[in-house]
Design a protein around this motif. Sequence first.
Motif, mmCIF file in Angstrom:
data_model
loop_
_atom_site.group_PDB
_atom_site.id
_atom_site.type_symbol
_atom_site.label_atom_id
_atom_site.label_comp_id
_atom_site.label_asym_id
_atom_site.label_seq_id
_atom_site.Cartn_x
_atom_site.Cartn_y
_atom_site.Cartn_z
ATOM 1 N N MET A 1 41.571 -10.436 15.808
ATOM 2 C CA MET A 1 40.834 -9.835 16.920
ATOM 3 C C MET A 1 39.341 -10.110 16.813
ATOM 4 O O MET A 1 38.690 -10.428 17.800
ATOM 5 C CB MET A 1 41.053 -8.321 16.913
ATOM 6 C CG MET A 1 42.378 -7.935 17.543
ATOM 7 S SD MET A 1 42.473 -6.149 17.647
ATOM 8 C CE MET A 1 44.105 -5.962 18.328
ATOM 9 N N LEU A 2 38.837 -9.991 15.555
ATOM 10 C CA LEU A 2 37.406 -10.250 15.363
ATOM 11 C C LEU A 2 37.086 -11.701 15.695
ATOM 12 O O LEU A 2 36.033 -12.002 16.257
ATOM 13 C CB LEU A 2 36.999 -9.929 13.919
ATOM 14 C CG LEU A 2 36.908 -8.444 13.573
ATOM 15 C CD1 LEU A 2 36.539 -8.257 12.118
ATOM 16 C CD2 LEU A 2 35.891 -7.736 14.459
ATOM 17 N N ALA A 3 38.028 -12.584 15.375
ATOM 18 C CA ALA A 3 37.817 -14.004 15.664
ATOM 19 C C ALA A 3 37.735 -14.229 17.172
ATOM 20 O O ALA A 3 36.931 -15.024 17.651
ATOM 21 C CB ALA A 3 38.948 -14.838 15.063
ATOM 22 N N MET A 4 38.568 -13.489 17.931
ATOM 23 C CA MET A 4 38.522 -13.605 19.389
ATOM 24 C C MET A 4 37.186 -13.106 19.923
ATOM 25 O O MET A 4 36.574 -13.714 20.791
ATOM 26 C CB MET A 4 39.646 -12.773 20.030
ATOM 27 C CG MET A 4 41.020 -13.386 19.923
ATOM 28 S SD MET A 4 42.248 -12.250 20.613
ATOM 29 C CE MET A 4 41.998 -12.481 22.379
ATOM 30 N N LEU A 5 36.758 -11.976 19.374
ATOM 31 C CA LEU A 5 35.518 -11.343 19.846
ATOM 32 C C LEU A 5 34.278 -12.141 19.439
ATOM 33 O O LEU A 5 33.192 -11.929 19.968
ATOM 34 C CB LEU A 5 35.421 -9.918 19.284
ATOM 35 C CG LEU A 5 36.400 -8.903 19.894
ATOM 36 C CD1 LEU A 5 36.517 -7.684 18.998
ATOM 37 C CD2 LEU A 5 35.940 -8.493 21.290
ATOM 38 N N ALA A 6 34.479 -13.064 18.499
ATOM 39 C CA ALA A 6 33.336 -13.793 17.950
ATOM 40 C C ALA A 6 32.638 -14.681 18.973
ATOM 41 O O ALA A 6 31.516 -15.129 18.740
ATOM 42 C CB ALA A 6 33.777 -14.628 16.751
ATOM 43 N N ASP A 7 33.286 -14.940 20.104
ATOM 44 C CA ASP A 7 32.601 -15.768 21.108
ATOM 45 C C ASP A 7 31.574 -14.963 21.894
ATOM 46 O O ASP A 7 30.894 -15.484 22.768
ATOM 47 C CB ASP A 7 33.619 -16.448 22.037
ATOM 48 C CG ASP A 7 34.423 -15.440 22.852
ATOM 49 O OD1 ASP A 7 34.097 -14.233 22.791
ATOM 50 O OD2 ASP A 7 35.369 -15.852 23.533
ATOM 51 N N GLY A 8 31.482 -13.662 21.573
ATOM 52 C CA GLY A 8 30.438 -12.846 22.196
ATOM 53 C C GLY A 8 30.833 -12.285 23.554
ATOM 54 O O GLY A 8 30.064 -11.553 24.168
ATOM 55 N N GLN A 9 32.032 -12.638 24.034
ATOM 56 C CA GLN A 9 32.478 -12.146 25.330
ATOM 57 C C GLN A 9 33.104 -10.760 25.196
ATOM 58 O O GLN A 9 33.430 -10.327 24.093
ATOM 59 C CB GLN A 9 33.534 -13.102 25.919
ATOM 60 C CG GLN A 9 33.053 -14.529 26.081
ATOM 61 C CD GLN A 9 31.863 -14.634 27.032
ATOM 62 O OE1 GLN A 9 31.888 -14.085 28.130
ATOM 63 N NE2 GLN A 9 30.818 -15.318 26.587
ATOM 64 N N GLU A 10 33.277 -10.117 26.357
ATOM 65 C CA GLU A 10 33.965 -8.830 26.364
ATOM 66 C C GLU A 10 35.452 -9.045 26.607
ATOM 67 O O GLU A 10 35.839 -9.931 27.379
ATOM 68 C CB GLU A 10 33.405 -7.940 27.480
ATOM 69 C CG GLU A 10 32.042 -7.372 27.154
ATOM 70 C CD GLU A 10 31.572 -6.367 28.198
ATOM 71 O OE1 GLU A 10 32.217 -6.257 29.259
ATOM 72 O OE2 GLU A 10 30.560 -5.697 27.935
ATOM 73 N N TYR A 11 36.262 -8.264 25.939
ATOM 74 C CA TYR A 11 37.708 -8.338 26.127
ATOM 75 C C TYR A 11 38.262 -6.935 26.321
ATOM 76 O O TYR A 11 37.747 -5.972 25.740
ATOM 77 C CB TYR A 11 38.393 -8.949 24.896
ATOM 78 C CG TYR A 11 38.138 -10.424 24.718
ATOM 79 C CD1 TYR A 11 38.984 -11.378 25.290
ATOM 80 C CD2 TYR A 11 37.053 -10.875 23.966
ATOM 81 C CE1 TYR A 11 38.762 -12.730 25.121
ATOM 82 C CE2 TYR A 11 36.806 -12.221 23.795
ATOM 83 C CZ TYR A 11 37.664 -13.148 24.375
ATOM 84 O OH TYR A 11 37.435 -14.487 24.204
ATOM 85 N N THR A 12 39.344 -6.849 27.088
ATOM 86 C CA THR A 12 40.015 -5.552 27.207
ATOM 87 C C THR A 12 40.977 -5.417 26.028
ATOM 88 O O THR A 12 41.298 -6.405 25.362
ATOM 89 C CB THR A 12 40.829 -5.444 28.511
ATOM 90 O OG1 THR A 12 41.876 -6.424 28.468
ATOM 91 C CG2 THR A 12 39.960 -5.682 29.730
ATOM 92 N N LEU A 16 43.012 -8.424 23.931
ATOM 93 C CA LEU A 16 42.905 -8.574 22.478
ATOM 94 C C LEU A 16 44.268 -8.474 21.800
ATOM 95 O O LEU A 16 44.494 -9.076 20.752
ATOM 96 C CB LEU A 16 41.969 -7.504 21.900
ATOM 97 C CG LEU A 16 40.482 -7.713 22.192
ATOM 98 C CD1 LEU A 16 39.686 -6.488 21.774
ATOM 99 C CD2 LEU A 16 39.963 -8.941 21.463
ATOM 100 N N ALA A 17 45.164 -7.713 22.428
ATOM 101 C CA ALA A 17 46.485 -7.507 21.832
ATOM 102 C C ALA A 17 47.427 -8.674 22.137
ATOM 103 O O ALA A 17 48.340 -8.970 21.366
ATOM 104 C CB ALA A 17 47.085 -6.205 22.336
ATOM 105 N N ALA A 18 47.177 -9.356 23.252
ATOM 106 C CA ALA A 18 48.104 -10.372 23.758
ATOM 107 C C ALA A 18 48.579 -11.417 22.734
ATOM 108 O O ALA A 18 49.771 -11.667 22.637
ATOM 109 C CB ALA A 18 47.502 -11.047 24.982
ATOM 110 N N PRO A 19 47.678 -12.023 21.943
ATOM 111 C CA PRO A 19 48.156 -13.080 21.037
ATOM 112 C C PRO A 19 48.993 -12.562 19.878
ATOM 113 O O PRO A 19 49.593 -13.355 19.149
ATOM 114 C CB PRO A 19 46.873 -13.722 20.503
ATOM 115 C CG PRO A 19 45.751 -13.085 21.228
ATOM 116 C CD PRO A 19 46.244 -11.828 21.823
#
Lengths: 103, 165
Positions: A1-12, A16-19
């Motif tokens: 999850m942190l890796a996803m958030l690392a692009d600086g974008q907002e996610y719901t 974040l749970a999807a992958p």
Amino acid sequence: MLAMLADGQEYTVGELAAPFDVSLAASSKHLVVLEKARLVRRKKRGRTHACRLNAKPLKLVMDWTEGFSATWKRNFAQLDGVLTELKAASTRAKRKRKEANRK
Amino acid sequence: MNHAESLTVSAHGEREIVIMRRFDAACADVFDAMTRAELLRSWLTGPPSWSVTECESDLCVGGRYRMEWQGADDAQMAMSGAYQEVAPPLRLVRTQTFEFGCEPQAGQQLETLVLTPVDDGAATELRLTVQYPSKEARDGALASGMEQGVAESYAGLDRALDEAK
């Protein structure tokens, strides 16, 4: 999850749970932990929650976990240098004492 | 001689990490370098680009020590504790607490340093045992550095984080 958030974008939470092969509830729980650790900031946007990475503490942690072993390895290599200097200094001191005794 | 490769870091029991390393120096010098503030300052500098900003060590039973580091963006880190056993040049026991911005290593650790002379005293075998307050804390500290390739993937994350700031 942190890796996803690392692009600086907002996610719901859902995004974040999807992958991951886990329930939404479990993902939500995981996010609460990250939030408590001040690594993730959550904002209410209508009916969903937008999650964003809080980079500053993470950067600090990363520096210090760059590798438990790696940090020791590098710092111990520096200690080798200090020990070489200590050895040289005590050899010099011994030589001086010898010379002083001879006089 | 370069012994950098001989560093071993391993999990022991439930709550301990054991760090072992050999040094080409007498035990007394290694003991000094690990306990005297002016020497600690010059080698225990932490991660790359961090530097020591404060270092004091009152080497006696009950005496306290404290080190502070500073990284980029005024980030700070400190480590402090008290000496419980001081038996130079072979043994030292001290408590240790880390203070980060966000406490990833909560709780107090107990550090036991044992030095053994080898090669007729010309070299030293160092054994540093760090006991964590819980198995979770130990595993967390160990996991951070044991995974191969983590550093590389973090480098990418690092850049992203800088942009995100």
